[in-house]
Scaffold this motif. Structure first.
Motif, short mmCIF file in Angstrom:
data_model
loop_
_atom_site.label_atom_id
_atom_site.label_comp_id
_atom_site.label_asym_id
_atom_site.label_seq_id
_atom_site.Cartn_x
_atom_site.Cartn_y
_atom_site.Cartn_z
N VAL A 66 -6.92 -2.24 6.64
CA VAL A 66 -5.73 -2.03 5.81
C VAL A 66 -4.97 -0.74 6.16
O VAL A 66 -4.00 -0.39 5.51
CB VAL A 66 -6.07 -2.01 4.30
N GLN A 67 -5.42 -0.05 7.22
CA GLN A 67 -4.79 1.22 7.56
C GLN A 67 -3.31 1.06 7.92
O GLN A 67 -2.51 1.95 7.67
CB GLN A 67 -5.53 1.85 8.74
N HIS A 68 -2.93 -0.07 8.47
CA HIS A 68 -1.57 -0.20 9.00
C HIS A 68 -0.62 -0.97 8.09
O HIS A 68 0.52 -1.18 8.45
CB HIS A 68 -1.60 -0.85 10.38
N VAL A 69 -1.07 -1.40 6.93
CA VAL A 69 -0.19 -2.20 6.06
C VAL A 69 0.95 -1.36 5.52
O VAL A 69 0.81 -0.15 5.34
CB VAL A 69 -0.97 -2.82 4.88
N LYS A 70 2.09 -2.00 5.29
CA LYS A 70 3.24 -1.29 4.73
C LYS A 70 3.67 -1.88 3.38
O LYS A 70 4.02 -1.15 2.47
CB LYS A 70 4.43 -1.34 5.72
N LEU A 130 2.56 7.21 8.79
CA LEU A 130 2.15 7.80 10.06
C LEU A 130 3.04 8.91 10.57
O LEU A 130 2.59 9.80 11.27
CB LEU A 130 2.03 6.70 11.12
N LEU A 139 -4.93 9.11 6.99
CA LEU A 139 -5.67 8.94 5.74
C LEU A 139 -5.22 7.80 4.83
O LEU A 139 -6.03 7.07 4.31
CB LEU A 139 -5.62 10.25 4.92
N SER A 140 -3.90 7.68 4.60
CA SER A 140 -3.50 6.70 3.59
C SER A 140 -2.91 5.46 4.24
O SER A 140 -2.75 5.38 5.45
CB SER A 140 -2.47 7.25 2.62
N LEU A 141 -2.54 4.53 3.39
CA LEU A 141 -1.96 3.30 3.90
C LEU A 141 -0.55 3.58 4.38
O LEU A 141 0.33 3.94 3.61
CB LEU A 141 -1.94 2.24 2.79
N GLY A 142 -0.31 3.39 5.67
CA GLY A 142 0.99 3.48 6.28
C GLY A 142 1.85 4.69 5.97
O GLY A 142 2.82 4.58 5.27
#
Lengths: 85, 606
Positions: A67-71, B100, B95-98
């Motif tokens: 889920v690191q890349h979800v927006k 970057l 660290l967090s969701l999206g």
């Protein structure tokens, strides 16, 4: 009860969770396009709380890197739907 | 006992070569057994990393950035770099969701300031780091850990490097503003002195039975020095690591791993004890047993009595003893720790008069058992009372003084600047003589924190700097203000960011007050944009945004914004009066708030 594991079904669970846990009701209705950072201003604690709630609901494990890349909420729904099926 | 014969981490690790039974356990995949790496095996892995770094032309004193979320890879990379005499620079992974963009910006600043020639990362993070190379001129290569290791054979011999106690062991980047990060230089000698104090007779009394479970980030002092380095100096039963994100997602995982591994020691910042109390549901606790814990350390951010007491109350039924709590005080510039409370001591707080404290005097309020018991039951201090947690006494051979801003020592129970001296103090900030000079006053390190001493024990009250700490992360108000100023409609340079203590939530509330010329019906939308902008850029959630007409913010005669004044006005509801819904409850909570008040009164005195 049969759990709806489709993308739409997961999205409904996400929206319900957010409506129950957010301090302020968001101005626009929540949809698949609602962005986690820009629109909802969820911080890392809140977003991971959401992930944990989804794990409980679908009895799955969502590893952190998936889920690191979800927006958007739709992105989350897609990841979870894939894992749950 | 500490191994005095091996004054560097490298020598200590070499002395552990024969140990195959004990080492690090890496719980990296949920539900799977942890990966075990014995100290002997670690030495071989570290030597191979060292050989690979040498093969790539890195020499003693060169810097290498480590962006490795996986604890096993991180541990062999940091020891490998040290063995080659290369200075490791741990950098936090995304660290967090999206979010970057902000991440890349910060990382670039750190790598550039450290002059890293190489970055070691993993295959998942690597694609994100695409543009770093062009912005950090000295950076020659970004290499994935597995590829770095595979570039030399298992039998590759590293060229021996003479690593001495005076050599820099690693750079700890910390709390500079985003555009000017500061790299704390710690030598092997600094680390040996601090670790000796931490584990020794006045510290944790680490022995063969000691063990730990830690989710703390390894790129930060408490996780790195406390749980990666300390076990190399002292023989222990072993350490288990889990990732910080696993803990954030599900705090009960930490409790489950404690149940499984039966450690004697854990450490975590204040917010984590609160999270583990509030965010864990009863059904997640089946079988949980915390009775093995002899030490439950708490540090790295202001400690709230009620947060820790709340944890102790909830988990007493699961074998947790409140006496295990070990509040401590420390900072990266002092390696890690400065004061610990006694190993057997119960959680102890000083109940002092709020008004007197604001004037810089810690005057105990008359002990009233009924009132004190009610406070503990409700988890909030009574009117006019402030509970300050004891952080214990300084380590032997380490000095701490409470002083006026000019260095004049203050007597017991007077609030002043906390200053430090001794063998654990950093050599300075890397490549930044100006910042280094500013950090010291007549040979004493200025911590930037305020506190008082009573009965020889340290009580920390707050910070002199305007630094905002949320969930253990440091933010400079300037950075938040700048981001808010970028939103169209906000008057540039007319934004103030500050924080106020929220005792109920056990953390600081971040408030942004901004001036705008826009009409009131546009304020809600503007608030949303400011919130989103700050979150996106700094991964920080602002709790409250106040929109004001031009000319509302307090300024000095020279036109500089006054943050502490804004805090007082906000608390006194003099700021944004009537224009805000929902602030009333907050203002009520903040009526008992204190540190900003103390800060400003001290400033008046100095």
């Amino acid at each position: 009860m049969d759990t709806d594991k489709s993308r739409e079904g997961v999205l409904a669970v996400i929206i319900q969770h957010l409506e129950e846990t957010l301090d302020e009701t968001p101005e626009a209705p929540l949809t698949a396009d609602t962005r986690i950072a820009e629109d909802l201003a969820l911080d890392s604690l809140q977003s991971f709380e959401m992930i944990a709630a989804l794990e409980d609901h679908y009895h799955i494990t969502i590893t952190v890197d998936t889920v690191q890349h979800v927006k958007s909420l739709g992105d989350v729904a897609e990841v979870v739907s894939d894992l749950a099926r | 006992m500490l191994d005095r014969k091996h004054p560097t981490l490298v020598a200590s690790l070499e002395a552990r070569a024969g140990v195959t039974k004990h080492g690090y356990h890496h719980y990296t995949r949920e539900g799977q057994p942890p990966e075990f790496v014995a100290y002997g095996e670690l030495l071989l892995r570290a030597r191979r990393v060292a050989a690979a770094l040498q093969e790539r032309g890195l020499r003693k004193g060169d810097r290498v950035g480590l962006i490795l979320p996986d604890s096993a890879q991180f541990v062999d990379a940091i020891y490998g770099a040290m063995m080659a005499g290369v200075i490791p620079v741990p950098v936090y992974p995304p660290l967090s969701l999206g979010q970057l963009d902000a991440y890349l910006d910060n990382t670039t600043h750190i790598l550039r300031r450290a002059g890293c020639k190489l970055v070691v990362t993993d295959a998942r993070v690597r694609p994100i780091l695409g543009t770093l190379m062009s912005d950090a001129p000295e950076l020659r290569e970004i290499v994935v850990h597995t590829k770095l290791v595979a570039s030399v054979t298992e039998r590759a011999e590293m060229r021996p490097v003479d690593v001495r106690p005076d050599d820099i062991a690693f750079l700890q980047f910390t709390s500079g503003s985003t555009s000017r990060p500061k790299g704390v230089m710690l030598t092997h000698g600094n680390l040996a002195a601090n670790i000796q104090a931490i584990g020794g007779p006045s510290g944790l009394r680490i022995n063969f039975e000691s063990s730990a479970v830690s989710w703390l980030p390894l790129y930060h002092d408490m996780g790195l020095i406390g749980f990666v380095f300390t076990p190399i100096y002292y023989p222990t039963r072993g350490i288990e690591f889990l990732s910080p994100l696993m803990f954030l997602k599900r705090p009960s995982v930490w409790l489950r791993r404690i149940t499984e591994f039966r450690p004697t020691i854990v450490f975590a910042p204040n917010f984590a004890w609160g999270l583990a109390t509030k965010r864990v549901k009863d059904h997640e606790l089946e079988g949980v047993d915390l009775s093995s814990l002899l030490v439950a350390g708490c540090g790295a951010e202001p400690i709230q009595f009620h947060t820790l007491n709340g944890f102790a109350k909830r988990y007493a039924a699961y074998g947790f003893k409140r006496t295990a709590f070990l509040p401590c005080y420390g900072m990266a510039e002092h390696s890690l720790a400065i004061t610990f409370v006694g190993l057997e001591d119960d959680l102890k707080a000083d109940r002092v008069d709020a008004e007197a404290l604001a004037d810089g005097e810690a005057r105990p309020v008359l002990e009233d058992p009924t009132a004190a018991a009610a406070e503990e039951r409700d988890g909030i201090d009574g009117k006019g009372v402030i509970r300050v947690v004891s952080c214990g006494t300084p380590f032997p051979e380490h000095e701490l003084k409470i002083a006026e801003a000019d260095g004049t020592p203050l007597p017991e129970r007077r609030v002043g600047h906390i200053m430090l001296r001794g063998p654990s103090i950093m050599r300075g900030y890397y490549d930044d003589p100006a910042a280094t000079a500013k950090a010291f006053k007549d040979g004493w390190l200025e911590t930037g924190d305020l506190g008082y001493v009573a009965g020889g024990e340290l009580y920390v009250c707050g910070r002199t700097k305007d630094l905002i700490i949320v969930n253990g992360r440091n933010f400079h108000p300037q950075d938040i203000e700048w981001q808010a100023s970028q939103v169209e409609g906000v008057r540039t340079g007319n934004v103030i960011a500050f924080s106020l203590d929220d005792p109920e939530a056990g953390r600081e509330r971040v408030i942004v007050a901004a001036e705008t010329k826009l009409a009131e019906d546009k304020h809600a939308a503007l608030r949303g944009q400011v919130k989103a902008r700050v979150l996106e850029a700094l991964a920080l959630r602002v709790d409250e945004i106040v929109m004001l007409p031009p000319g509302s913010l307090p300024k000095t005669s020279s036109g500089k914004l006054q943050r502490s004044k804004a805090g007082e006005m906000f608390r006194g509801a003099g700021l944004g009066k009537g224009g805000q819904t929902g602030s009333l409850g907050l203002l009520k909570q903040l009526a008992s708030s204190r540190w900003n008040f103390i800060k400003s009164s001290l400033r008046k005195r100095s």
